[in-house]
Design an enzyme around this catalytic site. Sequence first.
Site, PDB file in Angstrom:
ATOM      1  CG  HIS A 234      -0.192   0.059   2.530  1.00 38.74           C
ATOM      2  ND1 HIS A 234       0.227  -0.870   3.159  1.00 38.74           N
ATOM      3  CD2 HIS A 234      -0.003   0.926   3.465  1.00 38.74           C
ATOM      4  CE1 HIS A 234       0.802  -0.614   4.290  1.00 38.74           C
ATOM      5  NE2 HIS A 234       0.519   0.676   4.444  1.00 38.74           N
ATOM      6  CG  ASP A 236       1.692   4.897   4.878  1.00 46.72           C
ATOM      7  OD1 ASP A 236       1.112   3.601   4.763  1.00 46.72           O
ATOM      8  OD2 ASP A 236       2.818   4.737   5.548  1.00 46.72           O
ATOM      9  CG  HIS A 292       5.121   0.708   2.904  1.00 46.59           C
ATOM     10  ND1 HIS A 292       4.744   2.227   2.532  1.00 46.59           N
ATOM     11  CD2 HIS A 292       4.389   0.394   4.122  1.00 46.59           C
ATOM     12  CE1 HIS A 292       3.811   2.413   3.401  1.00 46.59           C
ATOM     13  NE2 HIS A 292       3.528   1.329   4.453  1.00 46.59           N
ATOM     14  NE  ARG A 302       6.543  -6.244  12.025  1.00 48.73           N
ATOM     15  CZ  ARG A 302       6.131  -4.975  11.530  1.00 48.73           C
ATOM     16  NH1 ARG A 302       5.182  -4.418  12.292  1.00 48.73           N
ATOM     17  NH2 ARG A 302       7.133  -4.289  10.698  1.00 48.73           N
TER      18      ARG A 302
HETATM   19  O1  AKG Z   1       4.408  -1.753  11.128  1.00 44.83           O
HETATM   20  C1  AKG Z   1       5.110  -1.545  10.122  1.00 44.83           C
HETATM   21  O2  AKG Z   1       6.337  -1.939   9.899  1.00 44.83           O
HETATM   22  C2  AKG Z   1       4.287  -0.784   8.840  1.00 44.83           C
HETATM   23  C3  AKG Z   1       3.083  -0.490   8.918  1.00 44.83           C
HETATM   24  C4  AKG Z   1       2.302   0.296   8.172  1.00 44.83           C
HETATM   25  O3  AKG Z   1       2.623   0.010   6.899  1.00 44.83           O
HETATM   26  C5  AKG Z   1       1.240   1.257   8.458  1.00 44.83           C
HETATM   27  O4  AKG Z   1       0.860   1.221   9.311  1.00 44.83           O
HETATM   28  O5  AKG Z   1       0.824   1.817   7.392  1.00 44.83           O
HETATM   29 FE   FE2 Z   2       1.844   1.769   5.562  1.00 41.41          FE
END
Ligand code: AKG
Ligand code: FE2
Length: 323
Positions: A234, A236, A292, A302
């Site tokens: 996606h 952001d 990403h 995690r």
């Molecule tokens: O937690 C992560 O490494 C990325 C999370 C992410 O891509 C987001 O919250 O938009």
């Molecule tokens: Fe993200």
Amino acid sequence: MAPQRRAGPKAAESGGGSAGTGVDRGERRRLSSVRKSRAHQESRRKWLKVAFLVSSAVLGGLLSWRYLVNEDGVAEVLAHYSESLQDRFIEVPCSEDYDSHKRFEGCTPRKCGRGITDAVITREEAERIRRIAERGLSLGGSDGGASILDLHSGALSVGKHFVNLYRYFGDKIQEVFTEEDFQLYRDVRRRIQQTIAQAFGISSSSMYLTKPTFFSRINSTEAKTTHDEYWHPHIDKVTYGSFDYTSLLYLSDYTEDFGGGRFVFMDTGANKTVEPRAGRVSFFTSGSENLHRVEKVRWGTRYAITISFTCNPDHGIGDPVLT
Ligand SMILES: O=C(O)CCC(=O)C(=O)O
Ligand SMILES: [Fe+2]
């Protein structure tokens, strides 16, 4: 017999002595030529076999490389979990995504890229922050593998839904979080904001915290709703709209606390990974120059916080307060 008949004239041609000796010599030559041709065939077979094995090995190697690159998206590790990085910044050309939004000169990205640092938040601070997340998330938790806790809006995953923990717990929330917790959270947010401003050459006061800014807790439980599907690639700025700068503070260690769950920048040709490490801050401009995804967590838990910033004051939010 046919072979003897063929050998005869050859022996005679060679101009040997008696007819018997000629025949013997002919026979020997014939045998030696049969042997030679067999040896030749044998060596050709051997070479073919070697060529086949070598080309299979090369093909196998290429296929497994492609598998690694495609399946894990791994080609280059930007930040290894075992190294403590002072500062790493990689500039990438900005996408046009910012042009379709109102520009705020001195904040809207003109310089784009990604940075990683282990020098802004200590591992002890990350551990304290993780305990805040653990406490909050222990009040709820998704049925699937991904739970969130947003201290700003109060959103907390519970089962297949979300509740507002401030509304749900009322004054009792003061038994869960302390003013000290919120002070640390604010301080961490402020230092990350300054780090981003410095890396992109903008003023920290021109950036505003925006929503959603949230804790995430991910484990390997199967997704139950689309909210649990954190692994999709996606952008952001597209997913969340107001984001101009995204930051992630990791609160647990890749390989130590969980497996899988690496962050992947999906670049054409070669993806780049960031391996989470407690206290590691990863930040980047939120447009499509930084497409990403997060790999599926295979084992363990995690923890991370997504802290997001906008240049548009209308989309700004405040720090959380203990009501
Ligand atoms: O937690 C992560 O490494 C990325 C999370 C992410 O891509 C987001 O919250 O938009
Ligand atoms: Fe993200």
